[in-house]
Design an enzyme around this catalytic site. Structure first.
Site, PDB file in Angstrom:
ATOM      1  N   HIS A   1       0.853  -1.190   0.000  1.00  0.00           N
ATOM      2  CA  HIS A   1       0.000   0.000   0.000  1.00  0.00           C
ATOM      3  C   HIS A   1       0.886   1.236   0.000  1.00  0.00           C
ATOM      4  CE1 HIS A   1      -1.921  -3.210   2.405  1.00  0.00           C
ATOM      5  NE2 HIS A   1      -2.909  -2.981   1.573  1.00  0.00           N
TER       6      HIS A   1
ATOM      7  N   GLY B   1     -12.426   9.694   3.361  1.00  0.00           N
ATOM      8  CA  GLY B   1     -13.688  10.357   3.027  1.00  0.00           C
ATOM      9  C   GLY B   1     -14.678   9.379   2.423  1.00  0.00           C
TER      10      GLY B   1
ATOM     11  N   SER C   1     -11.412   2.403  10.336  1.00  0.00           N
ATOM     12  CA  SER C   1     -12.314   3.367  10.944  1.00  0.00           C
ATOM     13  C   SER C   1     -13.757   2.868  10.891  1.00  0.00           C
ATOM     14  CB  SER C   1     -12.166   4.744  10.290  1.00  0.00           C
ATOM     15  OG  SER C   1     -12.586   4.694   8.960  1.00  0.00           O
TER      16      SER C   1
ATOM     17  N   GLY D   1      -8.636  -1.559  18.995  1.00  0.00           N
ATOM     18  CA  GLY D   1      -7.792  -0.887  18.004  1.00  0.00           C
ATOM     19  C   GLY D   1      -6.376  -0.649  18.503  1.00  0.00           C
TER      20      GLY D   1
ATOM     21  N   ARG E   1      -2.587   2.665   9.265  1.00  0.00           N
ATOM     22  CA  ARG E   1      -2.080   2.786   7.924  1.00  0.00           C
ATOM     23  C   ARG E   1      -1.098   3.956   7.787  1.00  0.00           C
ATOM     24  NH1 ARG E   1      -5.132   0.504   4.177  1.00  0.00           N
ATOM     25  NH2 ARG E   1      -4.851  -1.506   5.062  1.00  0.00           N
TER      26      ARG E   1
ATOM     27  N   ASP F   1      -5.162  14.630  12.009  1.00  0.00           N
ATOM     28  CA  ASP F   1      -5.515  13.252  11.654  1.00  0.00           C
ATOM     29  C   ASP F   1      -6.913  13.233  11.016  1.00  0.00           C
ATOM     30  OD1 ASP F   1      -5.409  10.286  11.868  1.00  0.00           O
ATOM     31  OD2 ASP F   1      -7.114  10.659  13.183  1.00  0.00           O
TER      32      ASP F   1
HETATM   33  P1  ADP Z   1      -7.850   2.838   6.917  1.00  0.00           P
HETATM   34  O1  ADP Z   1      -6.802   3.206   7.925  1.00  0.00           O
HETATM   35  O2  ADP Z   1      -8.250   1.397   7.005  1.00  0.00           O
HETATM   36  O3  ADP Z   1      -7.546   3.312   5.527  1.00  0.00           O
HETATM   37  P2  ADP Z   1      -9.642   5.101   7.156  1.00  0.00           P
HETATM   38  O4  ADP Z   1      -8.780   5.797   6.183  1.00  0.00           O
HETATM   39  O5  ADP Z   1     -11.107   5.108   6.918  1.00  0.00           O
HETATM   40  O6  ADP Z   1      -9.176   3.619   7.398  1.00  0.00           O
HETATM   41  O7  ADP Z   1      -9.457   5.772   8.575  1.00  0.00           O
HETATM   42  C1  ADP Z   1      -8.257   6.299   9.013  1.00  0.00           C
HETATM   43  C2  ADP Z   1      -8.503   6.856  10.395  1.00  0.00           C
HETATM   44  O8  ADP Z   1      -8.891   5.821  11.276  1.00  0.00           O
HETATM   45  C3  ADP Z   1      -7.262   7.452  11.003  1.00  0.00           C
HETATM   46  O9  ADP Z   1      -7.152   8.805  10.628  1.00  0.00           O
HETATM   47  C4  ADP Z   1      -7.494   7.280  12.492  1.00  0.00           C
HETATM   48  O10 ADP Z   1      -8.173   8.384  13.064  1.00  0.00           O
HETATM   49  C5  ADP Z   1      -8.413   6.099  12.566  1.00  0.00           C
HETATM   50  N1  ADP Z   1      -7.683   4.924  13.039  1.00  0.00           N
HETATM   51  C6  ADP Z   1      -6.890   4.106  12.324  1.00  0.00           C
HETATM   52  N2  ADP Z   1      -6.409   3.116  13.109  1.00  0.00           N
HETATM   53  C7  ADP Z   1      -6.916   3.338  14.338  1.00  0.00           C
HETATM   54  C8  ADP Z   1      -6.811   2.668  15.595  1.00  0.00           C
HETATM   55  N3  ADP Z   1      -6.102   1.567  15.722  1.00  0.00           N
HETATM   56  N4  ADP Z   1      -7.484   3.181  16.648  1.00  0.00           N
HETATM   57  C9  ADP Z   1      -8.230   4.304  16.516  1.00  0.00           C
HETATM   58  N5  ADP Z   1      -8.371   4.956  15.364  1.00  0.00           N
HETATM   59  C10 ADP Z   1      -7.730   4.492  14.292  1.00  0.00           C
HETATM   60 MG    MG Z   2      -7.373   5.329   4.922  1.00  0.00          MG
END
Ligand code: ADP
Ligand code: MG
Length: 576
Positions: free
Chosen positions: A217, A400, A443, A484, A541, A554
């Site tokens: 990724h 988003g 998320s 998480g 990520r 964030d």
């Molecule tokens: P992904 O990380 O699977 O691509 P998203 O982009 O939808 O998911 O969401 C990213 C957001 O998720 C981050 O900005 C953070 O706020 C939240 N996030 C990611 N991992 C965690 C975690 N382990 N605990 C709490 N929030 C997290």
């Molecule tokens: Mg993401």
């Protein structure tokens, strides 16, 4: 570039539909992924794998005779939801227990663990082997933190062959664990990849350069260098992997190894063969015996140019599983007798909850909760692009889109609950389920947990109070941190949820109204979201590109503060 797509938000659904249509003789589509066409033997263990889409043949391409019984297929680069995983698992369950196996990524771990809990609660025995073969992603001493890439294939094969031979779940788990201990991979990249519909690459590698150890990724690697010749690259990969022979192998002289040379996307077979020629020479010169090598595409990342080399250090049992026949859409080995077993049932396991009718008071509260979800959904629709851009700075750019998918589904589910006269607890719970199911990813799973906790606290009878809401949010925070694993300061939405929860509890303890207490807490949430600007991400990520995100808040924290703020307006309108 990804050239062919219709509506990018429907890309995954459409690819699964086409994939299933193209391989009707081997697999069936189910809600959440694909399963083997033929049923497993009654009482045997089954193997369920999965992960985000965008990595074909991983993971759906590995379902079929001799390999996985089912694969949960998430959205592009996003974990499948716990519900999708449960659907696939229930569709293949043969009564002997289930082994989950997948690459080590936070979202996948979170969703598979939740699915495991749900299945265990139904009396189904589930164990998990998380694959950690990517030597570039953590030190050997911290192998459990490494990501999973092409080494997933030998681990899946080991588990599947053991399961189909009728071994117990304990034994299948042991064999798959041993396979993971004996597999090592290193990858390199010459370019990034562009997701369907995206205007620019998700990540890039400068022209003429090569990034050693880059993840699928775009997770940053060990170092950058000028791109070498094919022979030069073979030397780098072989030398690095031979510098970390698993301790269990002992004396490697004459050792037998499975080898995988994998293209990550645009590197062609011909180029792979030029590299493999040298890999074969070098490994033979080290007096290693190569067993049934695989050269081709096993785990990819759209149009990413790159390759990875995997060494699988065999013992007798693992050699048997490695060379065993398989016939799946993307992986063929030897000859497998046509199964004369029954075709699988494709009854859908939709996992829908019954809608409990609420008390009159709780139905009123449900109206407010529905309006709040709608308001949240509208603000996220409006800010989708902005949130995507924030996430693209250090993450994968899908925040988003994921939030939009999740909230849209939550609103639809909430409307159904409202029409069925459900109480507020049930309404929030089904909305949470729908959210995590449609959004996928990290998320999505965590927002599902938040809504379910709040729903659980509010129930379907009582009139909600400020203290019950505060207790629901506190429980949500506990579960989010527990599952998480993020702590305050790690630059996630926990940095908003934590102070928000404290402020709600404070408001409730001073006997403030729901509305006064929420408004005060919303202001704190806004500030907290902005304050994440200065933090360095330590989890999720975004971690691999940590330093790039300094100065930007964030994305998950920002979207949470936006949602809290939009809910505040609704509470103000209904509850004052
Ligand atoms: P992904 O990380 O699977 O691509 P998203 O982009 O939808 O998911 O969401 C990213 C957001 O998720 C981050 O900005 C953070 O706020 C939240 N996030 C990611 N991992 C965690 C975690 N382990 N605990 C709490 N929030 C997290
Ligand atoms: Mg993401």
């Amino acid at each position: 570039m990804t050239h062919l797509f219709n509506d990018p938000t429907k890309f995954t659904d459409e690819l699964i539909e086409g994939f299933a249509a193209a391989h009707r003789n081997q697999i069936y589509p189910v809600d959440g992924g694909v399963i083997r066409r033929h049923k497993a033997k009654p009482g045997q263990v089954v193997l369920v794998i999965g992960g985000g889409s965008g990595h074909y043949p991983a993971f759906g391409g590995f379902v079929g005779a001799g390999l996985a019984h089912g694969a949960a297929m998430g959205n592009v680069f996003a974990s499948p939801s716990a519900q999708q995983i449960c659907n696939v698992a229930q569709a293949v369950d043969a009564g002997g227990g289930i082994l989950f196996s997948y690459g080590n990524y936070a979202g996948d771990v979170l969703n598979f663990n939740q699915a495991q809990e749900r299945l265990c609660a139904m009396g189904i025995d589930v164990r998990t082997v998380v694959v950690t073969d990517d030597t570039a992603s953590a030190s050997a001493a911290e192998k459990h933190k490494r990501r999973g890439i092409a080494g997933t294939l030998p681990v899946f094969k080991a588990a599947a062959v053991a399961a189909d031979a009728g071994k117990s779940l304990d034994e299948v788990f042991r064999i798959a664990t041993e396979a993971n201990e004996r597999v090592r991979t290193l990858g390199v990249a010459f370019s990034g990849c562009t997701l369907p519909g995206a205007g620019k690459p998700l990540f890039e590698v400068a022209d003429g350069k090569m990034e050693v150890g880059m993840g699928i990724h775009g997770e940053s690697g060990l170092y950058r260098m000028d791109a070498p010749t094919a022979d030069g690259l073979a030397e780098i990969l072989v030398n690095k992997l031979l510098s970390e022979i698993p301790a269990v192998v002992g004396n490697s002289d004459g050792a037998r190894i499975g080898v995988i040379l994998n293209s990550l996307g645009t590197v062609k077979h011909e180029e792979l063969f030029v590299v493999y020629r040298k890999v074969d020479q070098l490994l033979s010169a080290h007096r290693l015996a190569i067993v049934e090598p695989v050269v081709g595409e096993l785990i990819t990342s759209f149009d990413m140019a790159g390759i990875s080399l995997t060494l699988f250090w065999l013992n007798d049992q693992l050699e048997h599983t490695w060379i065993a026949a398989a016939d799946t859409p993307a992986f063929h080995r030897g000859h497998i007798a046509q199964s004369d077993g029954d075709n699988a049932d494709v009854t859908k396991f939709s996992g829908k909850r019954r809608l409990t009718i609420g008390s009159a008071n709780s139905q009123v509260a449900a109206t407010v909760a529905f309006a709040a979800l709608k308001a949240a959904s509208e603000v996220i629709d409006e800010k989708r692009e902005e949130l995507g851009c924030l996430d693209a700075i250090a993450g994968d750019g899908d925040h988003g889109l994921g939030m939009q998918r999740g909230l849209t589904a939550a609103v639809v589910a909430a409307k159904e609950a409202l029409d069925a006269k459900a109480g507020v607890g049930t309404l929030l719970t089904v909305a949470g389920d729908a959210w995590s199911d449609r959004a996928g990813g990290t998320s999505g799973a965590l927002w599902g947990i938040i809504l379910r906790n709040l729903g659980g606290a509010l129930g379907d009878e009582a009139i909600p109070t400020a203290s019950v809401i505060a207790a629901g949010i506190a429980a949500a925070l506990r579960d989010v941190m527990d599952l998480g694993k993020a702590q305050p300061g790690d630059k996630t939405f926990v940095d908003v949820l934590h102070p928000f929860s404290t402020a709600l509890a404070q408001g409730a303890s001073c006997n403030r109204s729901i509305s006064a207490s929420w408004t005060a807490a919303a202001a704190i949430a806004d500030e907290a979201a902005q304050a994440t600007k200065d933090l360095l991400p330590r989890i999720g990520r975004a971690r691999p590109h940590a330093e790039r995100s300094i100065g930007t808040p964030d994305p998950g924290a920002v979207s949470m503060a936006l949602i809290i703020r939009s809910v505040d307006k609704i509470i103000g309108a209904y509850c004052s």
